[in-house]
Enzyme design. Structure first.
Site, PDB file in Angstrom:
ATOM      1  N   GLY A 188       0.816  -1.211   0.000  1.00  0.00           N
ATOM      2  CA  GLY A 188       0.000   0.000   0.000  1.00  0.00           C
ATOM      3  C   GLY A 188       0.850   1.262   0.000  1.00  0.00           C
ATOM      4  N   ILE A 234       1.617   3.828   2.324  1.00  0.00           N
ATOM      5  CA  ILE A 234       2.662   4.080   3.332  1.00  0.00           C
ATOM      6  C   ILE A 234       3.603   2.877   3.411  1.00  0.00           C
ATOM      7  CG2 ILE A 234       3.114   4.742   5.727  1.00  0.00           C
ATOM      8  CD1 ILE A 234       0.176   5.774   5.824  1.00  0.00           C
ATOM      9  N   ASN A 239      -6.404  -3.205  -1.656  1.00  0.00           N
ATOM     10  CA  ASN A 239      -6.337  -1.777  -2.002  1.00  0.00           C
ATOM     11  C   ASN A 239      -4.968  -1.402  -2.566  1.00  0.00           C
ATOM     12  OD1 ASN A 239      -7.671   0.733  -2.162  1.00  0.00           O
ATOM     13  ND2 ASN A 239      -6.607   1.453  -0.329  1.00  0.00           N
ATOM     14  N   SER A 272      -3.662   6.445  14.112  1.00  0.00           N
ATOM     15  CA  SER A 272      -4.032   7.648  13.373  1.00  0.00           C
ATOM     16  C   SER A 272      -4.366   8.772  14.325  1.00  0.00           C
ATOM     17  CB  SER A 272      -5.266   7.307  12.536  1.00  0.00           C
ATOM     18  OG  SER A 272      -5.862   8.477  12.048  1.00  0.00           O
ATOM     19  N   ALA A 273      -4.149  10.005  13.859  1.00  0.00           N
ATOM     20  CA  ALA A 273      -4.535  11.189  14.636  1.00  0.00           C
ATOM     21  C   ALA A 273      -6.039  11.233  14.858  1.00  0.00           C
ATOM     22  CB  ALA A 273      -4.091  12.440  13.900  1.00  0.00           C
ATOM     23  N   TYR A 275     -14.023   3.599  11.624  1.00  0.00           N
ATOM     24  CA  TYR A 275     -12.599   3.515  11.299  1.00  0.00           C
ATOM     25  C   TYR A 275     -11.760   3.954  12.503  1.00  0.00           C
ATOM     26  CZ  TYR A 275      -8.018   4.948   9.627  1.00  0.00           C
ATOM     27  OH  TYR A 275      -6.660   5.121   9.517  1.00  0.00           O
ATOM     28  N   LYS A 289      -9.159   1.802  15.209  1.00  0.00           N
ATOM     29  CA  LYS A 289      -7.780   2.154  15.597  1.00  0.00           C
ATOM     30  C   LYS A 289      -7.665   2.240  17.122  1.00  0.00           C
ATOM     31  CE  LYS A 289      -5.931   2.369  11.540  1.00  0.00           C
ATOM     32  NZ  LYS A 289      -4.977   1.338  11.148  1.00  0.00           N
ATOM     33  N   PHE A 300      -0.360  11.814  11.336  1.00  0.00           N
ATOM     34  CA  PHE A 300      -1.234  12.926  10.965  1.00  0.00           C
ATOM     35  C   PHE A 300      -1.586  12.740   9.472  1.00  0.00           C
ATOM     36  CE2 PHE A 300      -2.140  15.278  14.780  1.00  0.00           C
ATOM     37  CZ  PHE A 300      -1.522  14.428  15.656  1.00  0.00           C
TER      38      PHE A 300
END
Ligand code: NAD
Ligand code: UFG
Length: 336
Positions: free
Chosen positions: A9, A11, A34, A123-124, A147, A151, A176
């Site tokens: 993916g 990242i 994905n 995640s932020a 979502y 997390k 971020f």
């Protein structure tokens, strides 16, 4: 060797580059829900090194067991997950199953094989709407969609796990807004369908694939009324994972880090910076706010700087230049 789940993916592929360049061997487990294998072929071209690729699902215990039996895995970076906020509201069970069950099964099989070093993509979004800025790791947490909930749950599960058995060494990295691409422009973000996120949308307008950007709201209490976010270059993020992995070698327990730049940019500032970097106009129209969006978010990343020795090095010009470089070389993303 490092197991990178979801390594094909956006990242993950950039992190594979950073890991290979730091001298690690890399095995990617991805089900390509994905992404495409092409991204990893390009990782090999960039680095001159190859990645071991296993096509499979992180929820599949038998595939994980095969990987751990066949290879000496020293640690795991766990990117595999679904990430679209809107979709998570329509298909909450799919998100909880993929993101939460996947993370539980991964840790169970790691435990079976005595592997205890784990870096997790958080995640932020786990901060919800923060009471003040910049956001520090000890701020209150709260999810506003499935979502974000997934997390938050995985963070809690891994925290409980580390507390139950002192052998675990776990880093929870709260990203971020990742943007940009590798300097070569050969790997980058390739969203399927209409992009949800700002930067890929802007770059698809600049390249002529979409007519205009819709700016969601210009009545926020921000510098110009549009939403402000902490955009971070994906290669800085990738290098953060390498730093976290090296640091975990001498730690035990669970540790949380924000990975951001500490600077916020508005939607219109991003549009201007992108027009400058690309030399192309980015047409936009103002529309009402998007449900669930907040006005302003940016990180305090001093903990990562202090403990991991990591700091984002690339600025907004680099982010726009590299996104554009990727977009213009690959106007339709990875095509077979
Ligand atoms: P991505 O969709 O590009 O990458 C995720 C990869 O995981 C894909 O290659 C996908 O095929 C794979 N995958 C998904 N479910 C899987 C499963 N069950 N088994 C095996 N492979 C699976 O997303 P990304 O932007 O690279 O994000 C990586 C991680 O970082 C995700 O966990 C995401 O939630 C998190 N994150 C992303 C952002 C962002 O804005 N991009 C922000 C914060 C956190
Ligand atoms: N925006 C627009 N038009 C668009 C897309 C976005 O104006 O077409 C605006 C948004 O309103 C927001 C800003 O651009 O003000 C950034 O939006 P993104 O969708 O790019 O990013 P978000 O901050 O909303 O969310 C992203 C990821 C989440 C993650 C969060 C924090 O999509 O998954 O960052 O890491 F949780």
């Amino acid at each position: 060797m490092i197991l990178v789940t979801g390594g094909a993916g956006y990242i993950g592929s950039h992190t594979c580059v950073a890991l290979l360049q730091a001298g690690y061997e890399v095995l990617v487990l991805d089900n390509f829900c994905n992404s495409k294998p092409e991204s990893l072929q390009r990782v090999s071209v960039i680095t001159g090194k190859s990645v071991v690729l296993v096509q499979g699902d992180v929820r599949d215990r038998s595939v994980l067991r095969e990987v751990f039996k066949q290879y000496v895995i020293d640690g795991v970076i766990h990117f595999a997950g679904l990430k679209a906020v809107g979709e998570s509201m329509e298909q909450p069970l799919r998100y909880y199953d993929n993101n939460v069950s996947g993370s539980v099964i991964l840790a169970e099989v790691m435990a079976e094989f005595g592997i205890n070093m784990l870096v997790f993509s958080s995640s932020a979004t786990v901060y919800g709407d923060p009471a003040s800025l910049p956001i520090r790791e000890d701020f209150p947490l709260g999810a506003t969609n499935p979502y974000g909930g997934s997390k938050l749950m995985v963070e809690q599960i891994y925290t409980d796990l580390a507390q139950s058995d002192g052998v675990w060494r776990i880093a929870l990295l709260r990203y971020f807004n990742p943007v940009g691409a590798h300097l070569s422009g050969t790997i980058g973000e390739d969203p399927s369908g209409i992009p949800n996120n700002l930067m890929p949308y802007i770059s698809q307008v600049a390249v002529g694939r979409r007519e205009q950007l819709t700016v969601f709201g210009n009545d926020y209490p921000t510098v110009d009324g549009t939403g402000v976010r902490d955009y971070i270059h994906v290669m800085d993020l990738a290098e953060g994972h390498v730093k976290a992995l090296a640091w975990l070698q001498n730690q035990v327990g669970v540790h949380v880090f924000n990975l951001g730049t500490g600077h916020g940019y508005s939607v219109l500032e991003m549009v201007k910076a992108f027009e400058f970097a690309s030399g192309r106009p980015v047409k936009y129209q103002i529309a009402p706010r998007r449900a669930g969006d907040i006005a302003e978010v940016y990180a305090d990343s001093l903990k990562a700087e202090r403990e991991l020795g990591w700091k984002a090095e690339r600025d907004i010009k680099d982010m726009c230049r590299d996104t554009w470089n990727w977009q213009k070389q690959n106007p339709l993303g990875y095509v077979d």
